[in-house]
Write an enzyme that holds these catalytic residues in place. Structure first.
Site, PDB file in Angstrom:
ATOM      1  N   SER A  41       1.767  -9.760  -0.494  1.00  0.00           N
ATOM      2  CA  SER A  41       1.483  -8.316  -0.471  1.00  0.00           C
ATOM      3  C   SER A  41       1.650  -7.673   0.896  1.00  0.00           C
ATOM      4  O   SER A  41       1.872  -6.468   0.988  1.00  0.00           O
ATOM      5  CB  SER A  41       0.072  -8.068  -0.991  1.00  0.00           C
ATOM      6  OG  SER A  41      -0.860  -8.838  -0.247  1.00  0.00           O
ATOM      7  N   LYS A  63       0.812  -1.220   0.000  1.00  0.00           N
ATOM      8  CA  LYS A  63       0.000   0.000   0.000  1.00  0.00           C
ATOM      9  C   LYS A  63       0.846   1.271   0.000  1.00  0.00           C
ATOM     10  O   LYS A  63       0.427   2.317  -0.488  1.00  0.00           O
ATOM     11  CB  LYS A  63      -0.949   0.013   1.195  1.00  0.00           C
ATOM     12  CG  LYS A  63      -2.015  -1.065   1.161  1.00  0.00           C
ATOM     13  CD  LYS A  63      -3.037  -0.809   0.078  1.00  0.00           C
ATOM     14  CE  LYS A  63      -4.197  -1.798   0.156  1.00  0.00           C
ATOM     15  NZ  LYS A  63      -5.096  -1.666  -1.011  1.00  0.00           N
ATOM     16  N   GLU A  96      -9.656   5.829   3.263  1.00  0.00           N
ATOM     17  CA  GLU A  96     -10.439   4.755   3.854  1.00  0.00           C
ATOM     18  C   GLU A  96      -9.478   3.618   4.142  1.00  0.00           C
ATOM     19  O   GLU A  96      -8.410   3.537   3.539  1.00  0.00           O
ATOM     20  CB  GLU A  96     -11.506   4.275   2.865  1.00  0.00           C
ATOM     21  CG  GLU A  96     -11.016   3.265   1.812  1.00  0.00           C
ATOM     22  CD  GLU A  96      -9.964   3.801   0.864  1.00  0.00           C
ATOM     23  OE1 GLU A  96      -9.861   5.035   0.731  1.00  0.00           O
ATOM     24  OE2 GLU A  96      -9.223   2.982   0.275  1.00  0.00           O
TER      25      GLU A  96
END
Lengths: 285, 405
Positions: free
Chosen positions: B389, B94, B116
């Protein structure tokens, strides 16, 4: 659909000829039940609402503040669907010719199918449709199909819209243009924004369509200010709050009628713009 | 299942029929401004230098492509490599996107960002970048997710972000996005919405993808260096789909590279029990093309077009829509998608922990579980890259509760 007379157009022509600000009343259909909404619509029409917007409840109302979010939840809980709202329009038409606009998020309309939706809504007696999250760019099929069924397509203009966009929005709209008074979600506010008159003037500059101003309109003072500027005021969350607060459906219907009568009164007697303290950000008397 | 839009659309930001820009009018001009700022940044060497510098010296890129020897041996099939995005600063991919958008915000001169978050990884990445660049940051998070990802809530607060709990709907990612959009439509003149996945209105799906393609670009070079050939299969989990598109994108033109996205199968096929938007072929019900939160894509919904609640043990995959580019890749059969259950993901997390010494995030554990399920159909000389990830620290409470420790 140029030249075709719709209930919405007739209503605005009548208002223009007597120089009066129109009242557009929004309530969420099915809150707390479809039966109740039928009573509410008739009470609003009786009290003088010029156009009624029937909100189609949606699970994810991202343009709405807490009041209408709660109304949507109540309406969904009572089993309200787009088809039931269209049935409701049919029942309203048995006793009232008040102009009716279906106010929905786009997905329920898309899932019903544009053609099926437009045909059902028009046959039931709806006059126009506003899809909150549909802008002119994505609306080609929608406009073509709704126009074929003589339904007015109403689009939103916003304070962030450039003049060029306002012109585009107006070109895609019929019946009236709904101008959002301020950046934000739906919900009653004390004061109207300072830059609202300029926004309305900018919009006037690009269209001859009637302009209805909404978001944050709840008080007679707001209506007085808008009198000299807009063609109609949209009242939504304030009405939905009355429904939420009322101890019974009949009490809610009475309260809605009173609200509209008071606003209509203000529209008729209109404080002059000089007397209304809106521009200083105060609450109107 | 195919698109229900009638005419082929020419509006920007489309992947086949999917994507587009379905937002309240108030957000249209800000989206145009964002699109212009992003287009300018793409060809601005200063921006690119700064972006690459932060990716390298702040986030820790490039990430390793690790040969997973014991996992390969254990599964007894193809050679398996792990793209170690879990080793990045803040613990997941991210941060790549958060850095990109953060720099864009500075360029646009907006002082405040909102975000969010589901699993909290995007929230932490946003809070981190905001602190690093001196921006105000508010993160919206469902209260259900705040409970199951408490560690990340604490991290965001320590980084100076305000975390706002969202109590509506299913109190998960979808509801957090609604609330962030309500904030944005109100504060849009001073605020950038730092959306964390390849979702939402154009330009987000394209822009977020572009900030994530570094994963696949590195992986391609690394596998060619290590194996002198391209992989045969790519595996990644798909929530919105940013880590998977980040891995897939640089292999799209290599027709022999098969791409497999793993969705959250939750507790079963009934609507409300899963988050498998492309899992109709496995009996997961309720997905049809529709519009949610700015984009046209596959959405889990009932027959009236009301959006369904979803379930996944993984907060980051617990969302009813899939990124529009994935919808298009699925329709074209360029990528394949299937779902694995909560239980399979928990088992996969245990397996990876004990064979490789890596505790994966629950999201990434779905990709491992997908690989485990597919191994019997793969050949010994196949070559797999799996995108790991995120790391699993944030999920320790869930792992403990389910006896996976």
């Amino acid at each position: 659909m140029v030249g075709i007379e719709t209930r919405i157009r007739s209503a605005f022509e009548a208002l223009r000829s007597c120089g009066e600000l129109g009242m557009v009343a929004y309530i969420t259909a099915g809150d707390p039940s479809v039966e109740a909404t039928l009573k509410f619509v008739l009470a609003l029409a009786e009290a003088g609402a010029d156009v009624i917007e029937l909100g189609v409840p949606f699970s994810d109302p991202l343009a709405d503040g807490p009041t209408i979010q709660r109304a949507s939840e109540r309406a969904l809980k009572s089993g309200t669907t787009l088809s039931r709202v269209i049935d409701l329009v049919h029942r309203i038409r048995l006793s009232s010719q008040v102009p009716l606009v279906l106010f929905s998020y786009y997905n329920p309309i898309l899932q019903m199918g544009l053609e099926k939706f437009a045909s059902a809504a028009a046959n039931a007696g709806a006059d126009g449709v506003l899809a909150t999250d549909l802008t002119p760019e994505e609306s080609e099929d929608y406009r073509r199909i709704l126009a074929a069924h003589h339904l007015d397509t109403i689009f939103l203009g916003a304070p962030t819209s450039t003049d060029e966009r306002l012109a585009k929005i107006a070109a895609c709209s019929s019946g009236f243009l709904y101008l959002i008074s301020r950046t934000g979600v739906t919900g009653a506010k004390d004061a109207l924004p300072d830059d609202l008159p300029a926004l309305i003037r900018r919009t006037r500059g690009v269209t001859k369509l009637p302009i209805a101003v909404g978001f944050g309109i709840s008080l007679p003072g707001h209506v007085s200010v808008l009198g000299g500027l807009a063609d109609a005021a949209v009242v939504g969350s304030a009405l939905v709050s009355e429904i939420e607060k009322a101890p019974s459906v009949d009490a809610a219907a009475l309260a809605l009628g009173e609200r509209i009568r008071a606003l209509k009164q203000a529209a008729r007697n209109g404080l002059s713009r000089r007397e209304a303290p809106m521009h200083r950000g105060e609450v109107a008397p | 299942m195919r698109s229900i839009l009638q005419s082929p659309t020419t509006t920007p930001g489309r992947f086949g029929p999917y994507g587009g820009r379905y937002v309240p009018e108030t957000l249209m001009v800000p989206l145009f401004e964002l699109e212009r700022a992003y287009e300018a940044a793409k060809s601005d060497p200063l921006f690119q230098t700064r972006f690459n510098d932060l990716l390298k010296n702040f986030a820790g890129r490039p990430t390793p492509l690790q040969f997973a020897s014991r996992l390969t041996e254990k599964l007894g099939g193809p050679r398996i490599y792990l793209k170690r995005e879990d080793l990045l600063h803040t613990g997941a991919h991210k941060i790549n996107n958060a850095i990109g958008q953060g720099l864009l915000v500075v360029k646009m001169g907006k002082p405040r960002i909102i975000a969010e978050t589901g699993a909290g990884q995007h929230g932490v990445a946003s809070a981190t970048v905001a602190a690093h660049l001196g921006l105000e940051c508010v993160v919206y998070m469902g209260t259900e997710d705040m409970a199951r990802q408490a560690l990340n809530v604490a991290r965001m607060r320590m980084l100076g972000a305000e975390v706002v709990g969202v109590d509506s709907g299913s109190r998960t990612l979808k509801d957090a996005i609604n609330e962030a959009m309500r904030d944005w439509v109100t504060s849009v003149r001073t605020t950038h919405y730092l959306l964390g996945s390849v979702l939402g209105a154009h330009p987000y799906p394209t822009m977020v993808r572009d900030f994530q393609v570094v994963i696949g670009r590195e992986a391609r070079e690394q596998i060619l260096a290590a194996e002198k050939r391209l992989p045969t299969h790519l595996f990644a989990c798909v929530g919105g789909g940013s880590n998977s598109i980040g891995l897939f994108y640089n292999f799209l033109r290599d027709a022999d590279v098969k791409m497999i996205g793993i969705e959250a199968g939750g507790r079963g096929g009934e609507l409300g029990e899963h988050a498998a938007r492309l899992g109709a072929h496995q009996g997961f019900s309720g997905a049809r093309p529709g519009v949610l939160q700015g984009t046209y894509t596959y959405v889990l919904q009932n027959e009236d077009g009301q959006i369904a609640t979803t379930h996944s043990i993984s907060a980051g995959l617990d969302y009813p829509a899939i990124g529009p580019e994935h919808a298009w890749l699925a329709d074209q059969r360029r990528a394949e998608y299937f779902a694995v259950s909560d239980e399979a993901a928990l088992d996969a997390a245990s397996l990876l922990s004990r064979t490789e010494g890596i505790i994966p995030a629950l999201e990434s554990a779905h990709a491992i579980a997908g690989l485990m399920e597919r191994v019997p159909q793969l050949k010994k000389d196949d070559l797999v890259i799996l995108n790991l990830s995120g790391r699993g620290d944030k999920d320790m409470d869930t792992y403990r509760m389910h006896g996976a420790e």
